[in-house]
Structure formats: C-alpha cells, structure tokens
Design a protein around this motif. Structure first.
Motif, PDB file in Angstrom:
ATOM      1  N   SER A   1       0.835  -1.203   0.000  1.00  0.00           N
ATOM      2  CA  SER A   1       0.000   0.000   0.000  1.00  0.00           C
ATOM      3  C   SER A   1       0.873   1.258   0.000  1.00  0.00           C
ATOM      4  O   SER A   1       2.022   1.231   0.452  1.00  0.00           O
ATOM      5  CB  SER A   1      -0.919   0.020   1.219  1.00  0.00           C
ATOM      6  OG  SER A   1      -0.178   0.292   2.390  1.00  0.00           O
TER       7      SER A   1
ATOM      8  N   TYR B   1       0.423   3.748   1.846  1.00  0.00           N
ATOM      9  CA  TYR B   1       0.645   4.046   3.267  1.00  0.00           C
ATOM     10  C   TYR B   1       1.920   3.353   3.770  1.00  0.00           C
ATOM     11  O   TYR B   1       2.806   3.994   4.346  1.00  0.00           O
ATOM     12  CB  TYR B   1      -0.569   3.598   4.083  1.00  0.00           C
ATOM     13  CG  TYR B   1      -0.483   3.974   5.542  1.00  0.00           C
ATOM     14  CD1 TYR B   1      -1.041   5.153   6.017  1.00  0.00           C
ATOM     15  CD2 TYR B   1       0.195   3.153   6.448  1.00  0.00           C
ATOM     16  CE1 TYR B   1      -0.935   5.506   7.349  1.00  0.00           C
ATOM     17  CE2 TYR B   1       0.306   3.501   7.782  1.00  0.00           C
ATOM     18  CZ  TYR B   1      -0.262   4.673   8.229  1.00  0.00           C
ATOM     19  OH  TYR B   1      -0.148   5.032   9.544  1.00  0.00           O
TER      20      TYR B   1
ATOM     21  N   ALA C   1      -0.982  11.222  -1.838  1.00  0.00           N
ATOM     22  CA  ALA C   1      -1.469  11.607  -0.510  1.00  0.00           C
ATOM     23  C   ALA C   1      -2.377  12.832  -0.532  1.00  0.00           C
ATOM     24  O   ALA C   1      -3.274  12.946   0.299  1.00  0.00           O
ATOM     25  CB  ALA C   1      -0.290  11.839   0.426  1.00  0.00           C
TER      26      ALA C   1
ATOM     27  N   ASN D   1      -7.822  12.446  -2.510  1.00  0.00           N
ATOM     28  CA  ASN D   1      -8.654  11.964  -1.397  1.00  0.00           C
ATOM     29  C   ASN D   1      -8.812  10.448  -1.417  1.00  0.00           C
ATOM     30  O   ASN D   1      -9.896   9.922  -1.350  1.00  0.00           O
ATOM     31  CB  ASN D   1     -10.024  12.632  -1.429  1.00  0.00           C
ATOM     32  CG  ASN D   1     -10.084  13.727  -0.373  1.00  0.00           C
ATOM     33  OD1 ASN D   1      -9.255  13.765   0.528  1.00  0.00           O
ATOM     34  ND2 ASN D   1     -11.066  14.601  -0.501  1.00  0.00           N
ATOM     35  N   GLN D   2      -7.672   9.728  -1.477  1.00  0.00           N
ATOM     36  CA  GLN D   2      -7.762   8.289  -1.608  1.00  0.00           C
ATOM     37  C   GLN D   2      -7.410   7.618  -0.292  1.00  0.00           C
ATOM     38  O   GLN D   2      -6.751   8.211   0.549  1.00  0.00           O
ATOM     39  CB  GLN D   2      -6.818   7.834  -2.721  1.00  0.00           C
ATOM     40  CG  GLN D   2      -7.170   8.457  -4.065  1.00  0.00           C
ATOM     41  CD  GLN D   2      -6.041   8.381  -5.068  1.00  0.00           C
ATOM     42  OE1 GLN D   2      -5.987   7.488  -5.866  1.00  0.00           O
ATOM     43  NE2 GLN D   2      -5.143   9.349  -5.019  1.00  0.00           N
ATOM     44  N   ASN D   3      -7.874   6.399  -0.152  1.00  0.00           N
ATOM     45  CA  ASN D   3      -7.520   5.621   1.031  1.00  0.00           C
ATOM     46  C   ASN D   3      -6.134   5.008   0.808  1.00  0.00           C
ATOM     47  O   ASN D   3      -5.971   4.048   0.071  1.00  0.00           O
ATOM     48  CB  ASN D   3      -8.567   4.540   1.275  1.00  0.00           C
ATOM     49  CG  ASN D   3      -8.263   3.738   2.527  1.00  0.00           C
ATOM     50  OD1 ASN D   3      -7.211   3.925   3.151  1.00  0.00           O
ATOM     51  ND2 ASN D   3      -9.172   2.863   2.893  1.00  0.00           N
ATOM     52  N   LEU D   4      -5.128   5.593   1.462  1.00  0.00           N
ATOM     53  CA  LEU D   4      -3.730   5.202   1.224  1.00  0.00           C
ATOM     54  C   LEU D   4      -3.419   3.780   1.688  1.00  0.00           C
ATOM     55  O   LEU D   4      -2.462   3.180   1.231  1.00  0.00           O
ATOM     56  CB  LEU D   4      -2.787   6.201   1.890  1.00  0.00           C
ATOM     57  CG  LEU D   4      -2.934   7.657   1.453  1.00  0.00           C
ATOM     58  CD1 LEU D   4      -1.860   8.510   2.114  1.00  0.00           C
ATOM     59  CD2 LEU D   4      -2.870   7.804  -0.058  1.00  0.00           C
ATOM     60  N   GLN D   5      -4.239   3.266   2.602  1.00  0.00           N
ATOM     61  CA  GLN D   5      -4.035   1.888   3.088  1.00  0.00           C
ATOM     62  C   GLN D   5      -4.509   0.866   2.052  1.00  0.00           C
ATOM     63  O   GLN D   5      -4.067  -0.273   2.063  1.00  0.00           O
ATOM     64  CB  GLN D   5      -4.823   1.648   4.386  1.00  0.00           C
ATOM     65  CG  GLN D   5      -4.710   2.794   5.372  1.00  0.00           C
ATOM     66  CD  GLN D   5      -3.999   2.397   6.646  1.00  0.00           C
ATOM     67  OE1 GLN D   5      -3.212   1.446   6.646  1.00  0.00           O
ATOM     68  NE2 GLN D   5      -4.250   3.127   7.715  1.00  0.00           N
ATOM     69  N   GLU D   6      -5.412   1.300   1.185  1.00  0.00           N
ATOM     70  CA  GLU D   6      -5.998   0.390   0.194  1.00  0.00           C
ATOM     71  C   GLU D   6      -5.342   0.526  -1.175  1.00  0.00           C
ATOM     72  O   GLU D   6      -5.432  -0.365  -2.011  1.00  0.00           O
ATOM     73  CB  GLU D   6      -7.506   0.669   0.027  1.00  0.00           C
ATOM     74  CG  GLU D   6      -8.333   0.427   1.279  1.00  0.00           C
ATOM     75  CD  GLU D   6      -8.306  -1.033   1.710  1.00  0.00           C
ATOM     76  OE1 GLU D   6      -8.370  -1.906   0.822  1.00  0.00           O
ATOM     77  OE2 GLU D   6      -8.193  -1.286   2.924  1.00  0.00           O
ATOM     78  N   LEU D   7      -4.690   1.661  -1.410  1.00  0.00           N
ATOM     79  CA  LEU D   7      -4.126   1.960  -2.727  1.00  0.00           C
ATOM     80  C   LEU D   7      -2.751   1.301  -2.903  1.00  0.00           C
ATOM     81  O   LEU D   7      -1.807   1.623  -2.181  1.00  0.00           O
ATOM     82  CB  LEU D   7      -4.003   3.483  -2.867  1.00  0.00           C
ATOM     83  CG  LEU D   7      -3.555   4.058  -4.198  1.00  0.00           C
ATOM     84  CD1 LEU D   7      -4.588   3.815  -5.285  1.00  0.00           C
ATOM     85  CD2 LEU D   7      -3.282   5.561  -4.049  1.00  0.00           C
TER      86      LEU D   7
END
Ligand code: ADP
Length: 154
Positions: free
Chosen positions: A34, A36, A72, A75-81
């Motif tokens: 990810s 993240y 970052a 507006n994305q979910n960094l844990q899922e990307l």
C-alpha cells in the motif's frame, strides 16, 4: 598547466569508475504494497526512492517522494491503494548496468531529471525483465566527487 592537466585526468579516471563499485543497496517493496506502507518504509529506510518488484523479484516500478505526495493529496484511502497504481513502470524506467560508469549514470540522471537509477542485470534479452542489484543516486556522484577532491585516488 601540469597541475590542471593532472586534476582533469584524475576527474576522468574517477568518473570512469564502474557503477558496481559505488552502488548502494536498493530499498524494495512488493508492487502490491500500500501507498501508506510505502511512506512508512521511505521514512524507516531514510531514502528518497523505493523500487517496486513483482513476485519473481523483477523490477516493476519506481516510487519517488513526489509520487507518494501526489497520491497523498488526492482523497484516496492510502491503506488500500497499491503502489503499482502510482509508480513509474517498465518500460519507462531509466536503468543502468553494473559495468557502466559513474559518468554515464550522472548523465542519465541529469538528462532524465531523476534522482536515482536502479542498477539492473538483464534476465533475458527478449522479455525486457531485469533483476534489481542496486541503486545509484545523486548522492553517489557527490560522494565520488568528494573522494576525488580529498585525493583518495592513486
Ligand atoms: P522526486 O519525486 O523526489 O522529485 P525524482 O526526481 O527521482 O524524485 O522523481 C521524479 C519522477 O520521476 C517520479 O514520478 C518518479 O517515479 C520518476 N522516476 C524516478 N526515478 C526514475 C527512473 N530511474 N526512471 C524513470 N522514472 C523515474
């Protein structure tokens, strides 16, 4: 005149040293990692660029600071990307071989406006796949320059 000539010869000798003798350890993430976790890795390893590899360990992409910042501020979910979505991928990666010179590495980094080059070995000519064996950064070139100025060369 003689001294100037000697300095130029020394500089040339230095820049014609092989990449393999200066390369650093590459910091690698699997391409499904990810964004993240990649950011955490960047801080833990204190590097500016991560290299992404596939499950076979072949070079798949480059992830730089700006790539991570760009992801970052969206507006994305960094844990899922996964980093594979944001990385610069093959065949757009500028690479260098261990037997090339620091001069060639410096030229590539300036000409392509990048901070680092993955040092690779060709797996086989047809498939365009590379094994990652190291990295060369602008710091590598600066260090080589310092060593030259401090006359650590004979
Ligand atoms: P930064 O993002 O910190 O400015 P770079 O200047 O190295 O770092 O990276 C700028 C862009 O070029 C990024 O999108 C990155 O993915 C890409 N990049 C970095 N190194 C290489 C390389 N060796 N080959 C191709 N693209 C690269």
């Amino acid at each position: 005149y003689n001294e100037q000539f000697a300095v130029k010869r020394q500089a040339e000798k230095y820049l014609h040293q092989k990449v393999t003798n200066f390369k650093a350890h590459p910091i690698v993430v699997e391409k499904s990692t990810s964004v993240y976790d990649a950011i955490v890795q960047l801080f833990l390893e204190d590097v500016g660029t991560l290299y992404a590899v596939d499950l076979e360990g072949h070079l798949a992409g480059v992830v730089s600071r700006k790539d991570l910042l760009r992801a970052a501020i969206g507006n994305q979910n960094l844990q899922e990307l996964p980093v594979s979505v944001i990385m610069t991928r093959m065949p757009n990666i500028v690479t260098i071989f261990p037997e090339e010179t620091l001069y060639e590495a410096a030229k590539k980094m300036i000409n392509y406006h990048v901070d680092s080059l993955p040092v690779v070995k060709e797996v086989d000519k047809q498939s365009n796949t590379y094994l990652l064996v190291g990295r060369i950064t602008k710091t590598t070139i600066t260090r080589a320059y310092l060593e030259l100025m401090e006359e650590k060369v004979d």
